[in-house]
Design a protein around this motif. Structure first.
Motif, short mmCIF file in Angstrom:
data_model
loop_
_atom_site.label_atom_id
_atom_site.label_comp_id
_atom_site.label_asym_id
_atom_site.label_seq_id
_atom_site.Cartn_x
_atom_site.Cartn_y
_atom_site.Cartn_z
N ALA A 18 0.82 -1.21 0.00
CA ALA A 18 0.00 0.00 0.00
C ALA A 18 0.86 1.26 0.00
O ALA A 18 0.45 2.30 -0.52
N LEU A 19 2.05 1.18 0.58
CA LEU A 19 2.97 2.32 0.54
C LEU A 19 3.59 2.48 -0.84
O LEU A 19 3.84 3.60 -1.29
N SER A 20 3.85 1.36 -1.50
CA SER A 20 4.64 1.39 -2.73
C SER A 20 3.81 1.70 -3.97
O SER A 20 4.27 2.41 -4.87
N MET A 21 2.57 1.19 -4.03
CA MET A 21 1.81 1.25 -5.27
C MET A 21 1.34 2.64 -5.68
O MET A 21 1.23 2.91 -6.88
N PRO A 22 0.99 3.55 -4.75
CA PRO A 22 0.47 4.85 -5.21
C PRO A 22 1.35 5.57 -6.21
O PRO A 22 0.83 6.21 -7.14
N TYR A 23 2.68 5.48 -6.05
CA TYR A 23 3.56 6.18 -6.99
C TYR A 23 3.41 5.61 -8.39
O TYR A 23 3.39 6.37 -9.38
N PHE A 24 3.30 4.28 -8.50
CA PHE A 24 3.22 3.64 -9.81
C PHE A 24 1.81 3.73 -10.40
O PHE A 24 1.57 3.24 -11.50
N ARG A 25 0.89 4.37 -9.65
CA ARG A 25 -0.45 4.66 -10.18
C ARG A 25 -0.71 6.15 -10.27
O ARG A 25 -1.81 6.57 -10.58
N SER A 26 0.29 6.94 -9.98
CA SER A 26 0.15 8.39 -9.93
C SER A 26 0.22 8.99 -11.34
O SER A 26 0.29 8.28 -12.35
N ASP A 27 0.24 10.32 -11.37
CA ASP A 27 0.37 11.00 -12.66
C ASP A 27 1.76 10.80 -13.27
O ASP A 27 1.96 11.11 -14.44
N GLU A 28 2.71 10.26 -12.49
CA GLU A 28 4.04 9.95 -13.02
C GLU A 28 4.18 8.45 -13.33
O GLU A 28 5.30 7.96 -13.45
N ARG A 29 3.05 7.75 -13.44
CA ARG A 29 3.12 6.29 -13.53
C ARG A 29 3.86 5.80 -14.77
O ARG A 29 4.55 4.78 -14.70
N VAL A 91 26.61 0.01 -15.45
CA VAL A 91 26.60 1.47 -15.28
C VAL A 91 25.19 2.01 -15.46
O VAL A 91 24.70 2.81 -14.65
N TYR A 92 24.52 1.60 -16.53
CA TYR A 92 23.18 2.13 -16.78
C TYR A 92 22.14 1.56 -15.81
O TYR A 92 21.15 2.22 -15.50
N LYS A 93 22.39 0.36 -15.31
CA LYS A 93 21.51 -0.17 -14.27
C LYS A 93 21.61 0.70 -13.02
O LYS A 93 20.59 1.05 -12.40
N PHE A 94 22.82 1.06 -12.64
CA PHE A 94 23.02 1.96 -11.50
C PHE A 94 22.38 3.32 -11.74
O PHE A 94 21.67 3.86 -10.89
N TYR A 95 22.62 3.88 -12.93
CA TYR A 95 22.14 5.23 -13.24
C TYR A 95 20.61 5.29 -13.22
O TYR A 95 20.02 6.18 -12.59
N LEU A 96 19.96 4.36 -13.89
CA LEU A 96 18.50 4.36 -13.94
C LEU A 96 17.89 4.03 -12.58
O LEU A 96 16.82 4.55 -12.23
N THR A 97 18.56 3.18 -11.81
CA THR A 97 18.08 2.88 -10.46
C THR A 97 18.10 4.12 -9.60
O THR A 97 17.15 4.39 -8.85
N GLN A 98 19.18 4.91 -9.69
CA GLN A 98 19.26 6.15 -8.93
C GLN A 98 18.18 7.13 -9.34
O GLN A 98 17.58 7.82 -8.51
N TRP A 99 17.88 7.18 -10.63
CA TRP A 99 16.83 8.08 -11.11
C TRP A 99 15.47 7.65 -10.59
O TRP A 99 14.65 8.50 -10.19
N LEU A 100 15.21 6.34 -10.59
CA LEU A 100 13.93 5.85 -10.07
C LEU A 100 13.80 6.17 -8.58
O LEU A 100 12.75 6.63 -8.12
N GLU A 101 14.87 5.93 -7.81
CA GLU A 101 14.84 6.24 -6.38
C GLU A 101 14.60 7.73 -6.16
O GLU A 101 13.81 8.12 -5.29
N ARG A 103 13.19 10.03 -8.23
CA ARG A 103 11.85 10.46 -8.62
C ARG A 103 10.80 9.93 -7.65
O ARG A 103 9.83 10.63 -7.30
N TRP A 104 10.98 8.70 -7.18
CA TRP A 104 10.03 8.11 -6.24
C TRP A 104 10.07 8.87 -4.91
O TRP A 104 9.03 9.20 -4.33
N ARG A 105 11.28 9.17 -4.44
CA ARG A 105 11.40 9.92 -3.19
C ARG A 105 10.75 11.30 -3.33
O ARG A 105 10.04 11.76 -2.42
#
Length: 587
Positions: A18-29, A91-101, A103-105
């Protein structure tokens, strides 16, 4: 016991989901889902590269054993390509992971800030601390830390742990077949009967890791509660230091430094005691995980050595078995390797879920006070309780029309400031009907002065650009602060810079700047000398008359009665417990 643990796991999983899903259903989904899909694809690509490198191990080490120089050099060039591809993916796995973290934060922080600050929930949650015996859950400690630190930890740990688990599962699925085909059968005799175990190395890896995971859970289980407590003690210690800084002058005047020093040392002592317990628990876990990890290095060689020495397999195949075993064992040991992070993640998730539940509860609590907007101030059958449920104001009614100037008085402890908060629509423990006038400003006894340029503090909460310098300076002069006209662009901590009287005059300057129709003041001139107080009251009365509104003020000085034409008096009707009613009379 097993059923209760399963229910606890299920409930915890639901709360975290319930904490995690709202972001993936938001306007930034779509951005969120796209980043997540790309990270998953890169993780799968990384595992595929590891499979290719595992196969490369067999060919390369066989070439070494057979002294095949041409194969050796060819495999080195092949390894360079494989390694380069793996590096690009990493490298790109690290980079995109940081971007996801990131934007989610950012989204979760905005989400919780909007909810916490909406409808005065931040104020109500603090009031709920004093609701003794309340049926709902205790309010969360340090909401600021939960929004700033816990959201950051939750997003980063959720992404890293979930991607780590995905990587472990995919790696296991990819390498378990390789290890099964390479490990051969294990034949032995027992009691006169012959037995044959296919895929022996796989079963050894499973047995080794299951035993290690169970032991890790029981050794590291105390970390969850200790991590939860550590975050709370750290926040309490930091919060109390902030209060000492905020009330530095009052504490200094009261010679309270030794007391505050002792209070801070006690809080720091609790912090350190919990931290020591946390270190000891982590030490026990580190003992086991390091032993487990070092043993895993030689374990596959020990098991596969008899086949190598018998000539059943060559060096390349032995190294491939060791590599595959390491991948399978590493996948199955995901819990062992990440238990400390999981404990921290669980504690952080618990703090956020309790914060979420308290926000939801506060939003769902029905309003006992019916409010509406009108031209006058009117209360009908208004009753007020303290946060612990004790009655304070018996059902009372009163009406203040435009042009009236009301002086609210009563004995100490009768609830004058609480009634003031109720008239402002802040107090949640009230019932009845309240009609609030439009274009009203409230002046508390201790105003909030934001740090920064003085023009921003004066215009608060409006944007400073709304008013020109002439209007700002005129308001300061009317509030007897002409010396601040040259300080409009100066940045300072104004609640520390200005005296108590200057702070109250600055709050009055806000009113004179914004020119509301109605003004409600709670001891807003208590720090002023008599002459300045009377001058400013004259200007407040003139302001409200010119705007067609009214004035309601709480004041103790009898000299201020002449600026009012109506008195609302809180009259005691019960002494045990103390209970009052509101009586209206002309002055």
């Amino acid at each position: 016991m097993t059923v209760s643990k399963f229910r606890l796991f299920r409930d915890t999983s639901r709360r975290i989901l319930a904490l995690s899903m709202p972001y993936f259903r938001s306007d930034e989904r779509w951005q969120a889902r796209g980043l997540l899909a790309a990270i998953v694809a890169l993780n799968l690509g990384a595992v595929y590269m590891l499979v290719l490198i595992n196969d490369w191990n067999r060919v390369f080490y066989d070439a070494l054993q057979n002294k095949q120089a041409d194969v050796f050099w060819h495999q080195l060039s092949r390894f360079a390509l494989l390694a380069f591809a793996y590096i690009v993916i990493a490298v790109y796995k690290f980079y995109l992971t940081q971007w996801l973290e990131l934007r989610w934060r950012a989204w979760m922080t905005r989400h919780y800030l909007d909810r916490w600050l909406a409808n005065h929930l931040f104020y109500r949650l603090e009031l709920a601390r004093y609701a003794e015996g309340a049926a709902h859950q205790a309010p969360p400690d340090n909401p600021d830390q939960r929004i700033q630190e816990d959201v950051n930890l939750f997003t980063s740990l959720t992404v890293s742990l979930s991607m780590g688990l995905l990587n472990a599962v995919v790696t296991l699925a990819s390498f378990v077949g390789i290890l099964w085909s390479l490990s051969g059968n294990f034949a032995f005799s027992l009691g006169g009967s012959d037995y044959n175990i296919p895929g022996f190395m796989v079963w050894m890896a499973v047995l080794y890791c299951v035993a290690g995971s169970v032991a890790t859970h029981y050794i590291g289980r105390p970390l969850i509660g200790l991590n939860f407590g550590q975050k709370r003690y750290e926040a309490d210690f930091r919060s109390h230091m902030g209060r000492v800084r905020e009330y530095s002058e009052s504490i200094a005047l009261d010679l309270g430094s030794p007391v505050e020093n002792e209070n801070l040392k006690q809080r720091f002592g609790r912090l350190m005691a919990n931290y020591i317990a946390l270190i000891k628990a982590q030490k026990r876990l580190v003992w086991f995980t390091n032993f487990f990890g070092q043993a895993a290095v030689v374990f596959p060689f020990i098991v596969a050595a008899p086949r190598f020495f018998s000539g059943a397999i060559q060096l390349g195949e032995l190294m491939q078995i060791a590599s595959a075993f390491d991948r399978v064992q590493g996948s199955l040991s995901w819990l062992v390797d990440n238990y400390d992070s999981l404990a921290s993640w669980r504690a952080t998730s618990d703090r956020l879920t309790t914060f979420e539940e308290n926000l939801t509860h506060a939003q769902a609590v029905p309003e006992g006070l019916r409010t509406e907007l009108g031209d006058d101030l009117q209360i009908d059958q208004l009753s007020i309780q303290l946060p612990n449920g004790q009655p304070l104001l018996a059902p009372s009614s009163a009406h203040a029309r435009a042009g009236q100037k009301v002086l609210l008085q009563g004995p100490s402890g009768s609830g004058k400031s609480t009634l003031f908060r109720t008239l402002a629509g802040l107090w949640p423990h009230a019932h009845g009907t309240l009609s609030q006038p439009q274009r009203v400003m409230y002046i508390p006894q201790k105003p909030y002065l934001a740090n920064g340029p003085l023009r921003n503090t004066l215009a608060y909460p409006d944007a400073a650009s709304t008013y020109d310098d002439e209007a700002l300076c005129e308001a300061l002069c009317q509030a007897q602060l002409p010396h601040l006209c040259t300080e409009l662009d100066r940045e300072d901590a104004w609640s520390q810079k200005l005296s108590g009287g200057e702070q109250q005059r600055l709050a009055l300057a806000r009113v004179l700047l914004k020119r509301p129709a109605w003004v409600m003041a709670d001891e807003a001139t208590s720090a002023l000398d008599e002459d300045t107080e009377q001058l400013l009251y004259q200007r407040l009365v003139a302001l409200t008359q010119s705007q067609g509104g009214g004035l309601v003020s709480i004041a103790h000085r009898p000299e201020l009665a002449r600026f009012h034409n109506t008195r609302w008096r809180l009259e005691e009707v019960s002494s045990a417990p103390r209970r009052f009613r509101l009586v209206s009379e002309s002055i």
